[in-house]
Design a protein around this motif. Structure first.
Motif, mmCIF file in Angstrom:
data_model
loop_
_atom_site.group_PDB
_atom_site.id
_atom_site.type_symbol
_atom_site.label_atom_id
_atom_site.label_comp_id
_atom_site.label_asym_id
_atom_site.label_seq_id
_atom_site.Cartn_x
_atom_site.Cartn_y
_atom_site.Cartn_z
ATOM 1 N N ILE A 48 -16.089 -24.984 -40.326
ATOM 2 C CA ILE A 48 -17.298 -24.266 -40.549
ATOM 3 C C ILE A 48 -18.468 -24.840 -40.033
ATOM 4 C CG2 ILE A 48 -18.550 -22.976 -42.235
ATOM 5 C CD1 ILE A 48 -15.880 -22.926 -43.991
ATOM 6 N N LYS A 49 -18.676 -26.018 -40.400
ATOM 7 C CA LYS A 49 -19.823 -26.754 -39.844
ATOM 8 C C LYS A 49 -19.968 -26.642 -38.020
ATOM 9 C CE LYS A 49 -22.230 -31.307 -39.633
ATOM 10 N NZ LYS A 49 -22.080 -32.582 -40.071
ATOM 11 N N LYS A 50 -18.848 -26.867 -37.722
ATOM 12 C CA LYS A 50 -18.718 -27.128 -36.150
ATOM 13 C C LYS A 50 -18.850 -25.621 -35.541
ATOM 14 C CE LYS A 50 -15.556 -28.541 -32.087
ATOM 15 N NZ LYS A 50 -14.326 -29.021 -31.883
ATOM 16 N N GLU A 51 -18.318 -24.677 -36.258
ATOM 17 C CA GLU A 51 -18.577 -23.238 -35.759
ATOM 18 C C GLU A 51 -20.208 -22.862 -35.876
ATOM 19 O OE1 GLU A 51 -14.456 -21.246 -37.428
ATOM 20 O OE2 GLU A 51 -16.146 -20.916 -38.525
ATOM 21 N N GLY A 52 -20.796 -23.468 -36.881
ATOM 22 C CA GLY A 52 -22.059 -22.854 -37.068
ATOM 23 C C GLY A 52 -22.895 -23.657 -35.999
ATOM 24 N N GLU A 53 -22.632 -25.027 -35.743
ATOM 25 C CA GLU A 53 -23.312 -25.607 -34.291
ATOM 26 C C GLU A 53 -23.030 -25.034 -33.182
ATOM 27 O OE1 GLU A 53 -21.516 -29.291 -34.800
ATOM 28 O OE2 GLU A 53 -23.266 -30.300 -36.649
ATOM 29 N N GLU A 54 -21.826 -24.691 -33.115
ATOM 30 C CA GLU A 54 -21.498 -23.887 -31.676
ATOM 31 C C GLU A 54 -22.137 -22.618 -31.468
ATOM 32 O OE1 GLU A 54 -17.449 -23.939 -31.314
ATOM 33 O OE2 GLU A 54 -17.148 -26.085 -31.128
ATOM 34 N N ASN A 55 -22.406 -21.746 -32.547
ATOM 35 C CA ASN A 55 -22.831 -20.477 -32.588
ATOM 36 C C ASN A 55 -24.401 -20.330 -32.765
ATOM 37 O OD1 ASN A 55 -20.562 -19.177 -31.871
ATOM 38 N ND2 ASN A 55 -19.569 -19.578 -33.846
ATOM 39 N N GLN A 56 -25.085 -21.175 -33.099
ATOM 40 C CA GLN A 56 -26.461 -21.381 -33.288
ATOM 41 C C GLN A 56 -27.478 -20.643 -32.603
ATOM 42 O OE1 GLN A 56 -29.654 -24.446 -35.316
ATOM 43 N NE2 GLN A 56 -27.796 -25.095 -34.955
ATOM 44 N N HIS A 57 -26.890 -20.705 -31.308
ATOM 45 C CA HIS A 57 -27.804 -20.080 -30.284
ATOM 46 C C HIS A 57 -27.900 -18.817 -30.244
ATOM 47 C CE1 HIS A 57 -23.593 -19.719 -28.585
ATOM 48 N NE2 HIS A 57 -24.051 -18.981 -27.681
ATOM 49 N N LEU A 58 -26.898 -18.122 -31.096
ATOM 50 C CA LEU A 58 -26.779 -16.475 -31.092
ATOM 51 C C LEU A 58 -27.710 -16.181 -32.478
ATOM 52 C CD1 LEU A 58 -22.955 -16.043 -31.053
ATOM 53 C CD2 LEU A 58 -24.666 -15.781 -29.279
ATOM 54 N N ALA A 59 -28.306 -17.229 -33.254
ATOM 55 C CA ALA A 59 -29.087 -16.830 -34.437
ATOM 56 C C ALA A 59 -30.292 -15.766 -34.191
ATOM 57 C CB ALA A 59 -29.473 -17.947 -35.293
ATOM 58 N N PHE A 60 -30.440 -14.974 -35.069
ATOM 59 C CA PHE A 60 -31.756 -14.073 -34.831
ATOM 60 C C PHE A 60 -32.778 -14.721 -36.001
ATOM 61 C CE2 PHE A 60 -34.406 -10.514 -36.402
ATOM 62 C CZ PHE A 60 -35.014 -10.172 -35.378
ATOM 63 N N TYR A 61 -34.238 -15.142 -35.599
ATOM 64 C CA TYR A 61 -34.666 -15.747 -36.470
ATOM 65 C C TYR A 61 -36.052 -14.895 -36.857
ATOM 66 C CZ TYR A 61 -32.610 -20.315 -35.530
ATOM 67 O OH TYR A 61 -31.932 -21.422 -35.764
ATOM 68 N N THR A 62 -36.322 -14.859 -38.237
ATOM 69 C CA THR A 62 -37.393 -13.910 -38.624
ATOM 70 C C THR A 62 -38.272 -14.856 -39.350
ATOM 71 O OG1 THR A 62 -35.826 -13.420 -40.944
ATOM 72 C CG2 THR A 62 -35.897 -11.860 -38.956
ATOM 73 N N GLN A 63 -39.524 -14.200 -39.584
ATOM 74 C CA GLN A 63 -40.532 -14.685 -40.626
ATOM 75 C C GLN A 63 -41.085 -13.524 -41.114
ATOM 76 O OE1 GLN A 63 -42.658 -18.381 -40.002
ATOM 77 N NE2 GLN A 63 -44.487 -17.338 -40.870
ATOM 78 N N SER A 64 -41.292 -13.553 -42.334
ATOM 79 C CA SER A 64 -42.029 -12.321 -43.144
ATOM 80 C C SER A 64 -42.899 -12.862 -44.176
ATOM 81 C CB SER A 64 -40.954 -11.510 -43.402
ATOM 82 O OG SER A 64 -40.054 -11.792 -44.303
ATOM 83 N N GLN A 65 -43.756 -11.905 -44.435
ATOM 84 C CA GLN A 65 -44.413 -11.726 -45.861
ATOM 85 C C GLN A 65 -43.930 -10.955 -46.775
ATOM 86 O OE1 GLN A 65 -48.441 -12.281 -44.817
ATOM 87 N NE2 GLN A 65 -48.619 -14.213 -45.041
ATOM 88 N N HIS A 66 -43.820 -11.428 -48.137
ATOM 89 C CA HIS A 66 -43.468 -10.361 -48.995
ATOM 90 C C HIS A 66 -43.920 -10.601 -50.438
ATOM 91 C CE1 HIS A 66 -40.083 -13.208 -50.665
ATOM 92 N NE2 HIS A 66 -40.036 -13.267 -49.308
ATOM 93 N N ASN A 67 -43.787 -9.660 -51.483
ATOM 94 C CA ASN A 67 -44.028 -10.129 -52.942
ATOM 95 C C ASN A 67 -42.686 -10.590 -53.367
ATOM 96 O OD1 ASN A 67 -42.951 -7.488 -53.798
ATOM 97 N ND2 ASN A 67 -44.492 -6.716 -53.076
ATOM 98 N N VAL A 68 -42.626 -10.871 -54.704
ATOM 99 C CA VAL A 68 -41.722 -11.486 -55.217
ATOM 100 C C VAL A 68 -40.571 -10.313 -55.597
ATOM 101 C CG1 VAL A 68 -42.784 -13.602 -56.445
ATOM 102 C CG2 VAL A 68 -42.549 -11.587 -57.632
ATOM 103 N N TYR A 69 -40.979 -9.295 -55.866
ATOM 104 C CA TYR A 69 -40.045 -7.965 -56.059
ATOM 105 C C TYR A 69 -39.498 -7.368 -54.856
ATOM 106 C CZ TYR A 69 -42.971 -8.817 -60.419
ATOM 107 O OH TYR A 69 -43.239 -9.207 -61.667
ATOM 108 N N LEU A 70 -39.893 -7.845 -53.807
ATOM 109 C CA LEU A 70 -39.326 -7.315 -52.470
ATOM 110 C C LEU A 70 -39.737 -5.685 -52.156
ATOM 111 C CD1 LEU A 70 -36.055 -9.104 -52.462
ATOM 112 C CD2 LEU A 70 -38.262 -9.899 -51.405
ATOM 113 N N GLN A 71 -40.631 -5.445 -52.771
ATOM 114 C CA GLN A 71 -41.197 -3.877 -52.860
ATOM 115 C C GLN A 71 -42.428 -3.874 -52.190
ATOM 116 O OE1 GLN A 71 -41.230 -2.644 -56.683
ATOM 117 N NE2 GLN A 71 -39.112 -2.964 -57.122
ATOM 118 N N LYS A 72 -42.974 -2.526 -51.766
ATOM 119 C CA LYS A 72 -44.012 -2.475 -51.266
ATOM 120 C C LYS A 72 -45.203 -2.825 -51.985
ATOM 121 C CE LYS A 72 -42.826 1.399 -47.721
ATOM 122 N NZ LYS A 72 -42.989 2.688 -47.438
#
Length: 259
Positions: A48-72
């Motif tokens: 599984i670790k090897k699969e993760g390393e080999e497929n890491q280039h496919l990852a979609f990266y996100t950065q977000s701001q949110h409150n702890v309740y994950l609501q508007k």
């Protein structure tokens, strides 16, 4: 069970044994968290670790701001109120359709024996995969500085496998029973103390190959920023208690960048 013999440490974790399942259920109910140490065999973990390393280039990266309740945000409260205060989450992710068809993760996720064990521990009648092609099995990556901010889960349970531990950081911290979502009690005072660093928190000691079951709807939790050059890799095994449930299109665009 034959398909699981090479994947799981069934000597320490006899998941088809009713007594063992009951013991796990009681521990999860009592603590809100259950860590099954060395759940994966070393060979399966390495694949599984090897699969993760080999497929890491496919990852979609996100950065977000949110409150702890994950609501508007709620305009009835100030922006610095615990209801609205913003935290940061950032990570990369590959989706279910990017997990190899012959991956040990696929074998485990689809296993009737494993799902029966989970139902017994989680007190669910049956578990189903997501109806969309992205959400059932996700592999998350956290590089240096990436983190998961304080939050409560919307779902009643989370199932994860740690695949690779970073050099430092990446610690799972939580405060159990901090709110009662079922009764509508949000406990703003308690949340504020955690956000201000005034509340003692618990930390789960998790090693690669460990399976974690966590009740996060009423437990505030986070993953601290990763430190060092080794990427933290974590698998999320996501199930539903009802069939034909898909993650919303807006959530899929946010988490995966596509539908």
């Amino acid at each position: 069970m034959n398909a699981l013999n090479s994947l799981l440490n069934l000597h320490d974790h006899p998941i088809n044994d009713a007594t063992y399942t009951h013991r796990c259920r009681l521990q999860l109910a009592d603590a809100g968290a259950l860590v099954l140490r060395g759940f994966l065999t070393p060979a399966a973990l390495e694949i599984i670790k090897k699969e993760g390393e080999e497929n890491q280039h496919l990852a979609f990266y996100t950065q977000s701001q949110h409150n702890v309740y994950l609501q508007k945000s709620d305009e009835a409260y100030p922006t610095d109120h615990p209801r609205n205060r913003q935290v940061v989450s950032s990570k990369g992710c590959i989706t279910d359709e990017e997990i190899p068809t012959d991956s040990p993760l696929r074998t485990l996720y689809d296993s009737a024996t494993f799902k029966t064990f989970l139902c017994g521990v989680l007190d669910e009648q049956q578990l189903y995969p997501y109806a969309d092609r992205l959400s059932s099995i996700n592999l998350h990556y956290a590089h240096t500085g990436q983190e998961l901010g304080w939050h409560f889960d919307n779902s009643s349970f989370a199932i994860t496998l740690l695949i690779q531990k970073p050099e430092a950081g990446g610690a799972f911290e939580y405060v159990s029973h901090l709110r009662n979502a079922e009764e509508g009690e949000m406990n703003f005072d308690g949340v504020g103390k955690v956000l201000n660093g005034e509340q003692q928190v618990q930390q789960l000691e998790i090693e690669p190959g460990d399976l974690v079951l966590f009740r996060g709807r009423n437990a505030l939790h986070r993953v601290t920023p990763t430190e060092g050059d080794i990427t933290r890799m974590l698998v999320v095994l996501a199930y539903n208690a009802q069939p034909d449930i898909a993650l919303s299109e807006s959530a899929r665009m946010t988490f995966y960048g596509r539908l």
